[in-house]
Scaffold this active site. Structure first.
Site, PDB file in Angstrom:
ATOM      1  N   GLU A 170       0.849  -1.200   0.000  1.00 45.54           N
ATOM      2  CA  GLU A 170       0.000   0.000   0.000  1.00 45.54           C
ATOM      3  C   GLU A 170       0.881   1.245   0.000  1.00 45.54           C
ATOM      4  OE1 GLU A 170      -2.371  -0.286   3.530  1.00 45.54           O
ATOM      5  OE2 GLU A 170      -3.207  -2.215   2.923  1.00 45.54           O
ATOM      6  N   TYR A 229      -7.228   2.089   6.025  1.00 48.61           N
ATOM      7  CA  TYR A 229      -6.388   0.942   5.674  1.00 48.61           C
ATOM      8  C   TYR A 229      -6.359  -0.186   6.693  1.00 48.61           C
ATOM      9  CZ  TYR A 229      -3.114   4.032   8.176  1.00 48.61           C
ATOM     10  OH  TYR A 229      -2.528   4.862   9.072  1.00 48.61           O
ATOM     11  N   ASP A 234       1.362  10.317   3.817  1.00 48.49           N
ATOM     12  CA  ASP A 234       2.093  11.143   4.770  1.00 48.49           C
ATOM     13  C   ASP A 234       1.128  12.102   5.460  1.00 48.49           C
ATOM     14  OD1 ASP A 234       4.166  12.107   6.179  1.00 48.49           O
ATOM     15  OD2 ASP A 234       5.058  13.270   4.554  1.00 48.49           O
ATOM     16  N   LYS A 265       2.188   4.625   1.490  1.00 45.77           N
ATOM     17  CA  LYS A 265       2.275   5.105   2.874  1.00 45.77           C
ATOM     18  C   LYS A 265       1.955   6.602   2.839  1.00 45.77           C
ATOM     19  CE  LYS A 265       5.173   4.921   6.980  1.00 45.77           C
ATOM     20  NZ  LYS A 265       4.910   6.260   7.449  1.00 45.77           N
ATOM     21  N   LYS A 310      10.701   3.412   3.478  1.00 43.62           N
ATOM     22  CA  LYS A 310      10.617   4.872   3.364  1.00 43.62           C
ATOM     23  C   LYS A 310      11.444   5.366   2.182  1.00 43.62           C
ATOM     24  CE  LYS A 310       9.721   7.246   6.829  1.00 43.62           C
ATOM     25  NZ  LYS A 310       9.084   7.694   8.004  1.00 43.62           N
ATOM     26  N   CYS A 362       9.019  52.124   7.845  1.00 41.86           N
ATOM     27  CA  CYS A 362       9.920  51.094   7.314  1.00 41.86           C
ATOM     28  C   CYS A 362       9.576  50.836   5.845  1.00 41.86           C
ATOM     29  CB  CYS A 362       9.763  49.833   8.165  1.00 41.86           C
ATOM     30  SG  CYS A 362      10.776  48.472   7.606  1.00 41.86           S
ATOM     31  N   CYS A 421       9.540  44.002  12.735  1.00 44.45           N
ATOM     32  CA  CYS A 421       9.977  45.391  12.807  1.00 44.45           C
ATOM     33  C   CYS A 421       8.737  46.211  13.176  1.00 44.45           C
ATOM     34  CB  CYS A 421      10.528  45.849  11.454  1.00 44.45           C
ATOM     35  SG  CYS A 421      10.717  47.632  11.397  1.00 44.45           S
ATOM     36  N   CYS A 425      15.240  49.604   8.059  1.00 40.62           N
ATOM     37  CA  CYS A 425      15.115  50.920   8.697  1.00 40.62           C
ATOM     38  C   CYS A 425      15.901  51.028   9.999  1.00 40.62           C
ATOM     39  CB  CYS A 425      13.650  51.257   8.936  1.00 40.62           C
ATOM     40  SG  CYS A 425      12.887  50.250  10.210  1.00 40.62           S
ATOM     41  N   CYS A 451      16.178  46.027  12.263  1.00 44.47           N
ATOM     42  CA  CYS A 451      15.565  45.851  10.948  1.00 44.47           C
ATOM     43  C   CYS A 451      16.604  46.146   9.854  1.00 44.47           C
ATOM     44  CB  CYS A 451      14.371  46.783  10.808  1.00 44.47           C
ATOM     45  SG  CYS A 451      13.655  46.753   9.160  1.00 44.47           S
TER      46      CYS A 451
HETATM   47  S1  IVH Z   1      -0.815   0.263   8.685  1.00 43.38           S
HETATM   48  C1  IVH Z   1      -0.075  -1.759  12.773  1.00 43.38           C
HETATM   49  N1  IVH Z   1      -0.967   1.362   6.297  1.00 43.38           N
HETATM   50  O1  IVH Z   1       2.361   5.001   8.935  1.00 43.38           O
HETATM   51  C2  IVH Z   1      -0.031  -1.170  11.430  1.00 43.38           C
HETATM   52  N2  IVH Z   1      -0.051   2.656   8.076  1.00 43.38           N
HETATM   53  O2  IVH Z   1       4.751   4.182  10.722  1.00 43.38           O
HETATM   54  C3  IVH Z   1      -0.725   0.107  11.344  1.00 43.38           C
HETATM   55  N3  IVH Z   1       0.545   4.946   7.419  1.00 43.38           N
HETATM   56  O3  IVH Z   1       0.994   4.974  12.143  1.00 43.38           O
HETATM   57  C4  IVH Z   1      -0.372   0.954  10.215  1.00 43.38           C
HETATM   58  N4  IVH Z   1      -0.068   4.784   5.327  1.00 43.38           N
HETATM   59  O4  IVH Z   1       0.027   6.598  10.410  1.00 43.38           O
HETATM   60  C5  IVH Z   1      -0.592   1.521   7.593  1.00 43.38           C
HETATM   61  N5  IVH Z   1      -1.201   2.208   4.147  1.00 43.38           N
HETATM   62  C6  IVH Z   1      -0.843   2.378   5.424  1.00 43.38           C
HETATM   63  C7  IVH Z   1      -0.306   3.585   5.898  1.00 43.38           C
HETATM   64  C8  IVH Z   1       0.089   3.687   7.238  1.00 43.38           C
HETATM   65  C9  IVH Z   1       0.444   5.575   6.258  1.00 43.38           C
HETATM   66  C10 IVH Z   1       1.104   5.542   8.656  1.00 43.38           C
HETATM   67  C11 IVH Z   1       0.277   5.323   9.878  1.00 43.38           C
HETATM   68  C12 IVH Z   1       1.157   4.566  10.831  1.00 43.38           C
HETATM   69  C13 IVH Z   1       2.519   4.887  10.319  1.00 43.38           C
HETATM   70  C14 IVH Z   1       3.456   3.767  10.674  1.00 43.38           C
END
Ligand code: IVH
Length: 671
Positions: free
Chosen positions: A113, A225, A117, A115, A312, A431, A425, A410, A407
């Site tokens: 999946e 998720y 942010d 991740k 990551k 200014c 300032c 001025c 500043c």
């Molecule tokens: S699963 C126990 N799926 O990443 C597993 N987490 O470092 C629970 N996050 O706290 C997390 N996308 O905030 C999962 N597709 C995804 C995610 C995801 C982002 C975040 C989430 C989690 C952190 C883990």
């Protein structure tokens, strides 16, 4: 390393990481990259293993991280909200894969999946209704942010009947789309507010706001998720994702199943490139073992599941030399430091400058010295950021860099307002960049949009002493001889400009109000104030309480507007602009009434509503002949109350025996 050295290093790493956790989870303003954080955490972990006697009982290696903010009700999670282990390269993923094979054999699948942010949220549903939304907090307990989460359109408040259990918990990530982030951050800058560094911080800051009306104005989104039910309903994570989708939840369409690590690695390299085409930020890929039975077999460590891991993406980083630090004075007087760098290629663009945010960033976090070599990163942030200094390259006698005390324009001594990171300032009227900036703001596209007059001309006219404040612009026609003496300014340009200035007198009140550049009064706020108070005299006479009664006008804006109109110089300027012919009264819009059913009745709308925005309710009332008023008095006919309404307002209405009705009841009144 000697035990004494180890003890010291463990102590300093622990306190540094605790501070970073606090910055990240509580302030939502991290000052370190995830990568560097993880490296430090790893170092601490290794040292604690070697010297367990020095490990602190509340060491960051033992905690999920995070803290709970004070303003919300704390709720204990039924199932702890764990984090994931992080990996940064194929080897670390291979190790993860090996560990799994060793534990459960070779017959399993992975779900990959994106991740997201953002920040994780746990939603509880009962009987198909959203009961509660809680942030992760420290993993054990989090903040109850239900009212704010109710403003997120893609989170269902009520599910259509289906085969979901009576009670369940579903988890996901709340985030902000890049477009919304850029738009709202630009608005913040215009209002003289500090911008958020990235969409994640913006989303996190938003979810933790006390004013749900403001939350509703900042569009958030959410992908779900993970499903938690009392009884196991499905065999695999994939099946549960399909099910929750059919129940009405938003899941992400890019998730895929793979039968081995090769597929996973392909997915990763695909999204490492494709991620820049998404409308939201992702910072990696999450890899989960699909079968619930196998997940159970693998179990958990103290902090994270063994059956899932995050990969990551690495933000691209380059090293370059700091040439100088310069300072910009904005129209509000805020002084922002900028790092000028030796030009370097980074993520497809040439980087010459980086943001330094404020004095603390220069003196406390980076401890910058002249001609330092610095690492620059372009992560989720739009403007590149200095991550750290390469101390090995620092010259022996290099001087530390201190934030300026006066500043740069001025010379006035700078001031820092309580609770703010920026220096200002205070010389508002003397200014130059503030004077010029205010006039440039006034003529800007979103304000008066004056044809034939641009920022450079404003600068030139100021240099020639022809303009010093907004009303001087409307006296320019009296100085045609001096205008002709301006460089590169022919008769035609002068006439165009004077025409544009004359025409701008027809711009509506809301544009004039925005153009005045009152702190925190952006375009939207100006529109609201103009529509509500109808003219500058009522607006100028409004008390902070009366201003506060307007939708989306919080304390900070109310105080700022009241301060502005209490200033004699501002009052005189507005009187002059009135005489010059600018619009200080809202145009009355012709409303065709849908019905007369609310005719003669007055209303106040307060709180947050699940189905309607307050604007929509205002329209409904006005189109049916009703009138919205500004403050609660004995004459008020109805208070339309939603969730999270201010207790003072409620109490006042109850004391005066004013009928308090819901949005449904209001709709009932107009049939
Ligand atoms: S699963 C126990 N799926 O990443 C597993 N987490 O470092 C629970 N996050 O706290 C997390 N996308 O905030 C999962 N597709 C995804 C995610 C995801 C982002 C975040 C989430 C989690 C952190 C883990």
């Amino acid at each position: 390393m000697s035990p004494e050295e180890a003890k010291q290093r463990i102590g300093s790493l622990s306190s540094e990481l605790k501070q970073h956790n606090y910055n990240y989870f509580v302030l939502a303003m991290p000052t370190i990259s995830d990568f560097d954080f993880d490296k430090k955490l790893e170092e601490l972990n290794a040292l604690e293993k070697q010297f367990p006697e020095f490990a602190e009982p509340d060491s960051p290696t033992k905690r999920v991280g995070g803290d709970i903010t004070k303003e919300f009700v704390t709720v204990k999670h039924r199932w702890p909200m764990l984090s994931l282990g992080n990996t940064y390269n194929a080897q670390e993923l291979l190790d993860f894969d090996q560990r799994i094979r060793k534990a459960i054999g070779d017959n399993f699948e992975y779900v990959c999946e994106l991740k997201f942010d953002g920040l994780s949220i746990s939603l509880t549903y009962q009987g198909g209704n959203l009961l509660r939304a809680v942030t992760r907090g420290d993993g054990i307990q989090g903040d109850d942010v239900t009212t704010n989460v109710r403003t997120i359109n893609t989170i269902p408040k009520k599910l259509h009947p289906s085969d979901y259990p009576d009670e369940f918990e579903i988890r996901g990530e709340v985030f902000m789309h890049l477009k919304a982030f850029e738009r709202l951050n630009a608005e913040r800058l215009e209002n003289g507010e500090p911008p958020y560094a990235n969409p994640r911080n913006f989303a996190s800051g938003t979810l933790k706001m006390q004013d749900s009306g403001e939350v509703a104005r900042r569009p958030l989104d959410c992908y779900l998720y993970f499903l938690y039910t009392e009884k196991l309903l499905f065999k695999t994570h994939w099946e549960s994702l399909q099910a929750v989708k059919s129940w009405g939840f938003q899941t992400n369409e890019h998730s895929r199943i793979y039968s081995n690590l090769d597929g996973v690695l392909e997915f990763i390299s695909l999204w490492d490139k494709k991620r820049f085409g998404l409308s939201y930020d992702i910072d990696g890929i999450v890899i989960k073992v699909n079968s619930y039975a196998q997940q159970a077999e693998l179990g958990f460590t103290a902090k994270s599941p063994r059956w899932a891991i995050a990969y990551k993406f690495k933000a691209e980083q380059v090293e370059t030399e700091l040439l100088s630090v310069t300072y910009q004075v904005g129209r509000t007087g805020a002084v922002t430091p900028v790092a000028n760098l030796k030009p370097v290629q980074l993520a497809g663009t040439t980087v010459k400058r980086a943001t330094l945010h404020n004095a603390d960033e220069i003196e406390k976090r980076l401890k910058l010295h002249e001609h330092d070599w610095v690492y620059v990163e372009k992560g989720g942030e739009i403007i590149p950021k200095i991550i750290s200094v390469n101390l090995e390259k620092r010259k022996d006698r290099a001087n530390p860099i201190y934030y300026i005390i006066a500043c740069p324009s001025c010379g006035t001594t700078l001031e820092r307002k309580e609770g703010e990171a920026a220096f200002y300032c205070p010389n508002e009227e003397g200014c130059p960049p503030q004077i010029v900036g205010k006039m440039q703001h006034f003529i800007g596209r979103k304000a008066m949009n004056i044809d034939g007059l641009g920022n450079e001309t404003i600068e030139a006219l100021y240099q020639k002493n022809l303009i010093n404040k907004i009303s001087d612009i409307y006296d320019l026609h009296l100085h045609s001889d001096q205008l002709k003496q301006l460089d590169r300014f022919g008769e035609k340009s002068i006439n165009n400009m004077l025409d544009g200035i004359e025409k701008s007198k027809q711009m509506p009140f809301e544009k004039v109000l925005f153009g005045l550049g009152i702190r925190y009064v952006g375009e939207t706020v100006a529109k609201k104030l103009a529509a509500y108070f109808k003219n500058v005299d009522s607006l100028g006479a409004a008390t902070p309480e009366e201003l506060n009664a307007v939708e989306e006008i919080g304390d900070r804006i109310a105080v700022s507007v009241n301060d502005y109109f209490s200033n004699e110089k501002h009052k005189a300027e507005i009187e002059k602009l009135k005489i010059q012919g600018l619009q200080f009264v809202s145009e009355e819009k012709e409303v065709t009434l849908a019905s007369e059913s609310l005719s003669g009745k007055t209303f106040i709308i307060s709180g947050v509503f699940a189905k309607y925005s307050r604007d929509e309710l205002t329209n409904i009332i006005e189109q049916n002949g009703g009138k919205i008023v500004s403050s609660i008095s004995a004459k008020l006919n109805y208070l339309v109350a939603g969730d999270n309404m201010g207790p003072a307002k409620l109490e006042k209405a109850q004391k005066l025996n004013i009928p308090i009705i819901s949005d449904e009841e209001l709709l009932g009144m107009i049939g």
